[in-house]
Design a protein around this motif. Structure first.
Motif, PDB file in Angstrom:
ATOM      1  N   VAL A 246       2.736  53.497   4.706  1.00 23.10           N
ATOM      2  CA  VAL A 246       3.069  52.361   5.565  1.00 23.10           C
ATOM      3  C   VAL A 246       3.772  52.834   6.826  1.00 23.10           C
ATOM      4  N   GLN A 247       4.718  53.773   6.688  1.00 21.96           N
ATOM      5  CA  GLN A 247       5.414  54.237   7.890  1.00 21.96           C
ATOM      6  C   GLN A 247       4.488  54.944   8.844  1.00 21.96           C
ATOM      7  N   SER A 248       3.460  55.602   8.336  1.00 20.67           N
ATOM      8  CA  SER A 248       2.577  56.387   9.193  1.00 20.67           C
ATOM      9  C   SER A 248       1.396  55.585   9.730  1.00 20.67           C
ATOM     10  N   GLY A 249       1.231  54.352   9.275  1.00 14.77           N
ATOM     11  CA  GLY A 249       0.104  53.543   9.715  1.00 14.77           C
ATOM     12  C   GLY A 249      -1.146  53.729   8.903  1.00 14.77           C
ATOM     13  N   GLN A 250      -1.090  54.488   7.811  1.00 14.03           N
ATOM     14  CA  GLN A 250      -2.250  54.656   6.941  1.00 14.03           C
ATOM     15  C   GLN A 250      -2.470  53.424   6.063  1.00 14.03           C
ATOM     16  N   ALA A 251      -1.437  52.643   5.886  1.00 12.94           N
ATOM     17  CA  ALA A 251      -1.537  51.374   5.163  1.00 12.94           C
ATOM     18  C   ALA A 251      -0.671  50.360   5.885  1.00 12.94           C
ATOM     19  N   ASP A 252      -1.015  49.092   5.735  1.00 10.22           N
ATOM     20  CA  ASP A 252      -0.261  48.017   6.378  1.00 10.22           C
ATOM     21  C   ASP A 252       0.770  47.412   5.444  1.00 10.22           C
ATOM     22  N   VAL A 253       0.395  47.321   4.182  1.00  7.44           N
ATOM     23  CA  VAL A 253       1.275  46.778   3.151  1.00  7.44           C
ATOM     24  C   VAL A 253       1.125  47.669   1.929  1.00  7.44           C
ATOM     25  N   ALA A 254       2.226  47.875   1.201  1.00  4.36           N
ATOM     26  CA  ALA A 254       2.160  48.675  -0.022  1.00  4.36           C
ATOM     27  C   ALA A 254       3.048  48.058  -1.081  1.00  4.36           C
ATOM     28  N   VAL A 255       2.634  48.216  -2.329  1.00  5.09           N
ATOM     29  CA  VAL A 255       3.496  47.870  -3.447  1.00  5.09           C
ATOM     30  C   VAL A 255       4.508  49.004  -3.599  1.00  5.09           C
ATOM     31  N   GLN A 492      12.881  43.681  -9.586  1.00  2.00           N
ATOM     32  CA  GLN A 492      12.326  43.069  -8.390  1.00  2.00           C
ATOM     33  C   GLN A 492      10.935  43.626  -8.074  1.00  2.00           C
ATOM     34  N   ALA A 493      10.026  42.768  -7.660  1.00  2.00           N
ATOM     35  CA  ALA A 493       8.808  43.231  -7.004  1.00  2.00           C
ATOM     36  C   ALA A 493       9.202  43.686  -5.610  1.00  2.00           C
ATOM     37  N   VAL A 494       8.662  44.817  -5.181  1.00  2.00           N
ATOM     38  CA  VAL A 494       9.010  45.404  -3.883  1.00  2.00           C
ATOM     39  C   VAL A 494       7.735  45.588  -3.071  1.00  2.00           C
ATOM     40  N   TYR A 495       7.778  45.151  -1.829  1.00  2.00           N
ATOM     41  CA  TYR A 495       6.641  45.330  -0.917  1.00  2.00           C
ATOM     42  C   TYR A 495       7.133  45.969   0.378  1.00  2.00           C
ATOM     43  N   PHE A 496       6.385  46.941   0.873  1.00  2.00           N
ATOM     44  CA  PHE A 496       6.637  47.549   2.172  1.00  2.00           C
ATOM     45  C   PHE A 496       5.622  46.984   3.156  1.00  2.00           C
ATOM     46  N   VAL A 497       6.094  46.543   4.309  1.00  2.00           N
ATOM     47  CA  VAL A 497       5.232  45.873   5.284  1.00  2.00           C
ATOM     48  C   VAL A 497       5.493  46.464   6.661  1.00  2.00           C
ATOM     49  N   ARG A 498       4.450  46.928   7.316  1.00  2.00           N
ATOM     50  CA  ARG A 498       4.642  47.527   8.631  1.00  2.00           C
ATOM     51  C   ARG A 498       4.665  46.455   9.713  1.00  2.00           C
ATOM     52  N   GLU A 499       5.188  46.830  10.876  1.00  2.00           N
ATOM     53  CA  GLU A 499       5.201  45.917  12.008  1.00  2.00           C
ATOM     54  C   GLU A 499       3.767  45.545  12.385  1.00  2.00           C
ATOM     55  N   GLY A 500       3.592  44.314  12.810  1.00  2.00           N
ATOM     56  CA  GLY A 500       2.264  43.852  13.178  1.00  2.00           C
ATOM     57  C   GLY A 500       1.571  43.059  12.093  1.00  2.00           C
ATOM     58  N   VAL A 501       2.158  43.037  10.897  1.00  2.00           N
ATOM     59  CA  VAL A 501       1.603  42.272   9.777  1.00  2.00           C
ATOM     60  C   VAL A 501       2.662  41.290   9.295  1.00  2.00           C
ATOM     61  N   THR A 502       2.265  40.086   9.030  1.00  2.00           N
ATOM     62  CA  THR A 502       3.188  39.072   8.524  1.00  2.00           C
ATOM     63  C   THR A 502       2.531  38.333   7.371  1.00  2.00           C
ATOM     64  N   GLY A 503       3.305  37.462   6.702  1.00  2.00           N
ATOM     65  CA  GLY A 503       2.726  36.631   5.645  1.00  2.00           C
ATOM     66  C   GLY A 503       2.983  37.107   4.237  1.00  2.00           C
ATOM     67  N   PRO A 520      -2.334  39.164  10.898  1.00  2.00           N
ATOM     68  CA  PRO A 520      -1.700  39.836  12.034  1.00  2.00           C
ATOM     69  C   PRO A 520      -0.565  38.988  12.578  1.00  2.00           C
ATOM     70  N   ALA A 521       0.476  39.644  13.084  1.00  2.00           N
ATOM     71  CA  ALA A 521       1.659  38.910  13.531  1.00  2.00           C
ATOM     72  C   ALA A 521       1.326  37.879  14.601  1.00  2.00           C
ATOM     73  N   ALA A 522       0.303  38.128  15.397  1.00  2.00           N
ATOM     74  CA  ALA A 522      -0.072  37.195  16.461  1.00  2.00           C
ATOM     75  C   ALA A 522      -0.875  36.017  15.949  1.00  2.00           C
ATOM     76  N   ASP A 523      -1.335  36.080  14.693  1.00  2.00           N
ATOM     77  CA  ASP A 523      -2.164  35.026  14.098  1.00  2.00           C
ATOM     78  C   ASP A 523      -1.253  33.978  13.490  1.00  2.00           C
ATOM     79  N   THR A 524      -1.298  32.760  13.976  1.00  5.87           N
ATOM     80  CA  THR A 524      -0.419  31.688  13.481  1.00  5.87           C
ATOM     81  C   THR A 524      -1.139  30.713  12.570  1.00  5.87           C
ATOM     82  N   THR A 525      -2.414  30.959  12.242  1.00  7.06           N
ATOM     83  CA  THR A 525      -3.132  30.046  11.357  1.00  7.06           C
ATOM     84  C   THR A 525      -2.647  30.218   9.939  1.00  7.06           C
ATOM     85  N   ASP A 526      -2.711  29.144   9.146  1.00 11.47           N
ATOM     86  CA  ASP A 526      -2.280  29.175   7.751  1.00 11.47           C
ATOM     87  C   ASP A 526      -3.469  29.409   6.839  1.00 11.47           C
TER      88      ASP A 526
END
Length: 526
Positions: A246-255, A492-503, A520-526
């Motif tokens: 996640v820190q390197s950009g190889q993944a966007d979200v990780a367990v 606790q369930a733990v998730y790592f999330v990089r910048e640019g991803v939300t939700g 994507p962080a710019a996407d506001t649709t539900d």
């Protein structure tokens, strides 16, 4: 026990970029390319599944992430735990004793193969689930018949009262509906997708056990829920490598897990760490009737095993700041929790020894235990228990095995105990899914506790309200008092999330990340 339901930090992490690239390059497609560019989402998880057939896999993390992209569920558990429409728009029990359950299906929906999703298709799926030898097929044993009441409406008739069908048909239980074409070709279900979800499996970009790639389903009924052109699930067993990914950009979200979450609070590269109460961590006493290990048939022995462990010390040593000592399978905010029950077992090895002697085992006994790293920390947890049991004369023999072998050993009644991390859940679901003689996955010898079964039957026939809540608490008290499990902590369930991803929206009511809400962080649709 006072941890908030969701905790989020803006974390900084010193990136091991080269290590992450090497690990992920070995996972299959993609090599060293960055993750979420041009509409692609990559999620890193700790383990794979042996099949993509929704009835053949477990529930929760990470199994759900392999089937959810391609399969919508009938009912959706939202991020706060409430149940909302999915493929079904309405559902209700139509009698006073919870023995007839009716579903109204969404109109205009088709499976990805073009087959209409209607009441006849859902009936066929339920019948397949019941007779398909799935991991949880016994959940449908109580269904005696299914009526198709109209094109989009069906009614389930139950042999006995059962108040849990709304929860059972969600995405974190058994609600993923399979197309009739998939049911007609069951061998293909393990390696292809036959659902009505927002994505379809891309076999050409998928490497079984390593990388699973999904592309948009062009006929999906709710295109606003398709936030990505491609969704990729990568299996990365090492927790540190998932964090680095996640820190390197190889993944966007990780367990993530407890061993890496603390690291993610220091350093330089900004990521989010999101947590929610999720698992109970336990030594499961499978052979509660004493068929294979006679000692386990005595409640005093099971209680001794509960008194023997310092839960606070184990939770801190194994799970650091992300685990809490616990003697039940629920957290304080859940229905059925009672503090009096939680105080049942203190750390008291002298009392444990006395109970063993009283039961006829003054010198202890040997206990064979299945250990499988579904979540990554089961082995460490199992090792942490051995010294406590050595101190009272109980020798744990740990049998480490892969997940498929562990499930087979469980079903074949090869070992009397198992280390297991299960999702926190209400006592009625725990009893139904794990302790029932007819449907309990973690009850291979089909042992029965009559007082618990009486409470369970009364709960199932009781309308929601204070009386039903009181029955939940009584069920939990019975489970704990009889030592049917040896719960040690919640995690606790733990998730790592990089910048640019939300939700990544989780809570104590729904700790399992829903892939549909990631955008994507710019996407506001539900």
């Amino acid at each position: 026990m006072g941890r908030p339901r969701v905790t989020s930090w803006r974390a900084a992490v010193a990136a091991a970029v080269a290590a992450a690239s090497l690990v992920l390059a070995g996972c299959g497609s993609g090599g060293g390319s960055a993750a979420a560019t041009d509409g692609e989402l990559t999620v890193a998880v700790p383990s794979a599944v042996s099949s993509l057939n929704p009835i053949k896999i477990g529930t929760g993390i990470p199994d759900q992430f392999f089937v959810q992209p391609a399969y919508d569920s009938l009912i959706v558990r939202s991020s706060d735990g409430t149940l909302v429409p999915g493929l079904a728009t309405e559902w209700a029990y139509t009698d006073a004793t919870n023995r007839t359950f009716q579903l109204t299906l969404r109109e205009g929906v088709a499976f990805s193969d073009g087959t209409p999703l209607d009441a006849a298709a859902v009936k066929q799926w339920m019948e397949y689930f019941k007779g398909g030898n799935g991991l949880f097929s016994s959940r449908f044993a109580n269904v005696t018949s299914i009526d198709v009441d109209g094109p989009q409406r069906l009614t389930m008739h139950l042999a006995a009262s059962d108040a849990a069908w709304p929860e059972s048909l969600t995405q974190d239980r058994y609600g993923y509906v399979i197309s009739p074409k998939g049911i007609a070709n069951p061998d293909a279900l393990g390696t292809a997708s036959f659902g009505a979800g927002p994505y379809v499996l891309d076999p050409a970009a998928t490497v079984s056990g390593s990388v699973y790639s999904y592309t948009r389903n062009p006929s999906y009924w709710n295109p606003e829920q398709q936030h990505w052109d491609r969704l990729t699930i990568k299996v990365v067993p090492d927790a540190a490598a998932r964090l680095s990914a996640v820190q390197s950009g190889q993944a966007d979200v990780a367990v993530g897990d407890a061993t890496t979450a603390s690291t993610a609070q220091t350093g330089r590269s900004a990521i989010d760490v999101v947590t929610a109460p999720y698992l109970w961590n336990s030594l499961i006493l499978l052979d509660r009737g004493g068929a294979l290990q006679p000692a386990l048939g005595d409640a005093r022995v099971r209680q001794a095993l509960n008194f023997a462990v310092d839960r606070t010390a184990v939770a801190k040593a194994v799970f650091r700041d992300f685990g809490d000592p616990n003697v039940s399978m629920l957290t304080p905010e859940m229905t059925g929790f009672a503090q009096a029950t939680e105080d049942r077992y203190s750390y008291d090895p002298a009392k444990a020894k006395a109970l063993l002697a009283e039961a006829g085992y003054p010198n202890g006994f040997t206990l064979d235990v299945i250990v499988s790293n579904r979540n990554g920390l089961e082995s460490t947890f199992a090792q942490s228990l051995t010294s406590y049991y050595d101190a009272i004369g109980v020798k744990l023999t740990l049998h480490q095995m892969e997940r498929g072998a562990a499930v087979q050993a469980l079903r074949n009644k090869q070992y009397p105990a198992m280390v297991f991390f299960g999702q926190v859940e209400a006592p009625n679901l725990l009893t139904q899914e794990q302790l029932q003689a007819s449907s309990g996955v973690l009850n291979p010898w089909e042992t029965t506790d009559a007082p618990l079964q009486d409470l369970y039957a009364r709960f199932q026939a009781t309308p929601a309200g204070p009386e039903q809540t009181a029955l939940q608490e009584q069920m939990q008290a019975r489970i704990v008092d009889q030592g049917l499990y040896v719960p040690i902590s919640t995690l606790q369930a733990v998730y790592f999330v990089r910048e640019g991803v939300t939700g990544v929206e989780v809570s104590g009511g729904e700790p399992i990340m829903n892939l549909y809400t990631l955008r994507p962080a710019a996407d506001t649709t539900d």
